[in-house]
Scaffold this motif. Structure first.
Motif, PDB file in Angstrom:
ATOM      1  N   SER A  75       0.735  -1.237   0.054  1.00 36.20           N
ATOM      2  CA  SER A  75      -0.238  -0.097  -0.011  1.00 36.20           C
ATOM      3  C   SER A  75       0.797   1.072   0.059  1.00 36.20           C
ATOM      4  N   ALA A  76       1.948   1.127   0.797  1.00 37.37           N
ATOM      5  CA  ALA A  76       3.014   2.437   0.736  1.00 37.37           C
ATOM      6  C   ALA A  76       3.579   2.348  -0.810  1.00 37.37           C
ATOM      7  N   ALA A  77       4.025   1.300  -1.260  1.00 40.80           N
ATOM      8  CA  ALA A  77       4.772   1.144  -2.499  1.00 40.80           C
ATOM      9  C   ALA A  77       3.817   1.730  -3.724  1.00 40.80           C
ATOM     10  N   PHE A  78       2.555   1.462  -3.643  1.00 41.67           N
ATOM     11  CA  PHE A  78       1.889   2.250  -4.735  1.00 41.67           C
ATOM     12  C   PHE A  78       1.662   3.414  -4.483  1.00 41.67           C
ATOM     13  N   SER A  79       1.994   4.094  -3.538  1.00 39.84           N
ATOM     14  CA  SER A  79       1.984   5.536  -3.380  1.00 39.84           C
ATOM     15  C   SER A  79       3.271   6.092  -3.602  1.00 39.84           C
ATOM     16  N   GLY A  80       4.280   5.319  -3.706  1.00 38.29           N
ATOM     17  CA  GLY A  80       5.733   5.858  -3.704  1.00 38.29           C
ATOM     18  C   GLY A  80       6.137   5.839  -5.341  1.00 38.29           C
ATOM     19  N   GLY A  81       7.428   6.087  -5.444  1.00 43.22           N
ATOM     20  CA  GLY A  81       8.119   5.956  -6.597  1.00 43.22           C
ATOM     21  C   GLY A  81       8.429   4.369  -7.039  1.00 43.22           C
ATOM     22  N   PHE A  82       8.744   4.345  -8.497  1.00 45.37           N
ATOM     23  CA  PHE A  82       8.811   2.978  -9.034  1.00 45.37           C
ATOM     24  C   PHE A  82      10.356   2.377  -8.339  1.00 45.37           C
ATOM     25  N   SER A  83      11.137   3.043  -8.281  1.00 45.53           N
ATOM     26  CA  SER A  83      12.344   2.152  -7.665  1.00 45.53           C
ATOM     27  C   SER A  83      11.922   1.646  -6.154  1.00 45.53           C
ATOM     28  N   ILE A 138      -9.417  -3.563   5.385  1.00 43.90           N
ATOM     29  CA  ILE A 138      -8.373  -3.304   6.291  1.00 43.90           C
ATOM     30  C   ILE A 138      -7.147  -2.289   5.911  1.00 43.90           C
ATOM     31  N   VAL A 139      -7.178  -2.204   4.769  1.00 44.05           N
ATOM     32  CA  VAL A 139      -6.203  -1.364   4.087  1.00 44.05           C
ATOM     33  C   VAL A 139      -6.771   0.042   3.935  1.00 44.05           C
ATOM     34  N   PHE A 140      -8.201   0.247   3.714  1.00 44.33           N
ATOM     35  CA  PHE A 140      -8.651   1.528   3.936  1.00 44.33           C
ATOM     36  C   PHE A 140      -8.714   2.129   5.304  1.00 44.33           C
ATOM     37  N   ILE A 141      -8.957   1.055   6.307  1.00 40.76           N
ATOM     38  CA  ILE A 141      -8.969   1.634   7.517  1.00 40.76           C
ATOM     39  C   ILE A 141      -7.467   2.073   8.056  1.00 40.76           C
ATOM     40  N   SER A 142      -6.715   1.260   7.619  1.00 45.24           N
ATOM     41  CA  SER A 142      -5.144   1.622   7.947  1.00 45.24           C
ATOM     42  C   SER A 142      -4.905   3.017   7.274  1.00 45.24           C
ATOM     43  N   LEU A 143      -5.330   3.328   6.064  1.00 47.25           N
ATOM     44  CA  LEU A 143      -4.964   4.572   5.469  1.00 47.25           C
ATOM     45  C   LEU A 143      -5.884   5.685   6.354  1.00 47.25           C
ATOM     46  N   GLY A 144      -6.922   5.313   6.674  1.00 45.66           N
ATOM     47  CA  GLY A 144      -7.630   6.616   7.239  1.00 45.66           C
ATOM     48  C   GLY A 144      -7.217   6.822   8.806  1.00 45.66           C
ATOM     49  N   LEU A 145      -6.826   5.691   9.246  1.00 39.31           N
ATOM     50  CA  LEU A 145      -6.292   5.914  10.842  1.00 39.31           C
ATOM     51  C   LEU A 145      -4.729   6.729  10.651  1.00 39.31           C
ATOM     52  N   SER A 146      -4.065   6.479   9.642  1.00 38.51           N
ATOM     53  CA  SER A 146      -2.637   7.232   9.412  1.00 38.51           C
ATOM     54  C   SER A 146      -2.905   8.887   9.392  1.00 38.51           C
ATOM     55  N   LYS A 147      -4.231   9.047   8.522  1.00 40.62           N
ATOM     56  CA  LYS A 147      -4.437  10.374   8.224  1.00 40.62           C
ATOM     57  C   LYS A 147      -5.237  11.094   9.259  1.00 40.62           C
ATOM     58  N   LYS A 148      -6.133  10.530   9.925  1.00 38.92           N
ATOM     59  CA  LYS A 148      -6.746  11.096  11.001  1.00 38.92           C
ATOM     60  C   LYS A 148      -6.456  11.209  12.239  1.00 38.92           C
ATOM     61  N   THR A 211      -5.747  -4.490  -2.405  1.00 32.24           N
ATOM     62  CA  THR A 211      -4.857  -3.147  -1.841  1.00 32.24           C
ATOM     63  C   THR A 211      -4.911  -2.150  -2.699  1.00 32.24           C
ATOM     64  N   ILE A 212      -4.844  -2.274  -4.079  1.00 28.38           N
ATOM     65  CA  ILE A 212      -4.891  -1.180  -5.106  1.00 28.38           C
ATOM     66  C   ILE A 212      -6.224  -0.476  -4.890  1.00 28.38           C
ATOM     67  N   ALA A 213      -7.266  -1.028  -4.923  1.00 27.56           N
ATOM     68  CA  ALA A 213      -8.680  -0.464  -4.970  1.00 27.56           C
ATOM     69  C   ALA A 213      -8.679   0.333  -3.733  1.00 27.56           C
ATOM     70  N   ALA A 214      -8.276  -0.131  -2.518  1.00 28.11           N
ATOM     71  CA  ALA A 214      -8.356   0.512  -1.361  1.00 28.11           C
ATOM     72  C   ALA A 214      -7.720   2.068  -1.407  1.00 28.11           C
ATOM     73  N   VAL A 215      -6.219   1.746  -1.757  1.00 28.19           N
ATOM     74  CA  VAL A 215      -5.248   3.024  -1.996  1.00 28.19           C
ATOM     75  C   VAL A 215      -5.952   4.106  -3.167  1.00 28.19           C
ATOM     76  N   SER A 216      -6.442   3.420  -4.225  1.00 30.15           N
ATOM     77  CA  SER A 216      -7.091   4.420  -5.165  1.00 30.15           C
ATOM     78  C   SER A 216      -8.405   4.963  -4.759  1.00 30.15           C
ATOM     79  N   THR A 217      -9.051   4.438  -4.074  1.00 28.24           N
ATOM     80  CA  THR A 217     -10.401   4.911  -3.534  1.00 28.24           C
ATOM     81  C   THR A 217      -9.899   5.952  -2.099  1.00 28.24           C
ATOM     82  N   PHE A 218      -9.109   5.611  -1.655  1.00 25.53           N
ATOM     83  CA  PHE A 218      -8.658   6.601  -0.492  1.00 25.53           C
ATOM     84  C   PHE A 218      -8.122   7.736  -1.225  1.00 25.53           C
ATOM     85  N   LYS A 219      -7.421   7.890  -2.195  1.00 27.43           N
ATOM     86  CA  LYS A 219      -6.919   9.168  -2.786  1.00 27.43           C
ATOM     87  C   LYS A 219      -7.962   9.853  -3.331  1.00 27.43           C
TER      88      LYS A 219
END
Length: 237
Positions: A75-83, A138-148, A211-219
């Motif tokens: 989930s963090a890698a999808f939001s970061g760079g290619f390397s 669970i990924v969506f919840i984790s992203l929300g907790l990190s933000k809120k 995971t991809i769907a949760a990251v994309s939806t959250f964004k």
């Protein structure tokens, strides 16, 4: 390079310890304490499972980035760079899988009565949908907790642990409610089922898609308005 090697070692160690902790909790509750598979025994097991998740959340925090679940780093890698994505997919996830496989082989040798891990009890498509939805949640919840609640370790860990346990219970009779491809891989490897279509689709492809769907939806749902982004950029300048 040293930092990358350190992460790989810690990923291996945490994945190894996570498999062992789950088995030891069951042995302690049902073997040492003598509880049965009744509601009271399940409540006691759930309580120790939450304490175990707190312990691993603390280990993740002090290790500064290590993980025992491929979905967390993905989930963090999808939001970061290619390397960063290449390092995650090509090194960190294999290290976690190797840690899980090593742990399971040792568990089976030490405690043959520990069982054979999660099994798929429904059709392949039903199972894939289940694991995908559980992972999305669970990924969506984790992203929300990190933000809120970014700085509140106890509250964030408490909500995350209860959420994981709830989702696990919901999926346990269908797929095992795993939400951790590395852990399932360890048990599947021990059974010789790690390269089957069912395992790859249900426990790898579906969770990754979730995971991809949760990251994309959250964004999409929580992205900053353009005006706010411009104002933030001006202030930083």
């Amino acid at each position: 390079m040293a930092s990358g090697a350190r992460l790989l070692v810690l990923d291996f160690a945490l994945s190894f310890m996570w498999l062992w902790s789950g088995v030891l909790v069951k042995i302690f509750v049902f073997g040492v304490l003598g509880f049965g598979n009744d509601p009271i025994g399940e409540v006691v097991k759930a309580s120790f499972s939450i304490l175990n998740m707190f312990l691993f959340a603390f280990l993740v925090k002090i290790s500064k980035g290590a993980a025992y679940n491929p979905l967390n780093v993905l989930s963090a890698a999808f939001s970061g760079g290619f390397s960063g994505f290449l390092f995650t997919a090509g090194a960190r996830i294999p290290a976690q899988v190797l840690g899980a496989v090593t742990a399971v082989r040792l568990i089976i040798h030490t405690f043959p009565e520990a069982g054979r891990g999660p099994r798929l009890n429904v059709g392949i498509h039903h199972g894939a949908l289940t694991e995908g939805l559980l992972t999305f949640g669970i990924v969506f919840i984790s992203l929300g907790l990190s933000k809120k609640i970014p700085g509140n370790f106890f509250m964030k860990t408490w909500i995350s642990s209860v959420s994981k346990l709830t989702l696990h219970v919901l999926g346990s009779d269908l797929t095992g409610g795993c939400m951790n491809p590395a852990s399932v891989m360890g048990w599947a490897y021990a059974r010789g089922e790690h390269i089957t279509k069912e395992h790859i689709l249900v426990y790898w492809i579906a969770p990754i898609q979730g995971t991809i769907a949760a990251v994309s939806t959250f964004k999409v749902l929580f992205r900053k308005p353009k005006e706010e982004e411009v104002n933030t950029k001006k202030k930083s300048e």
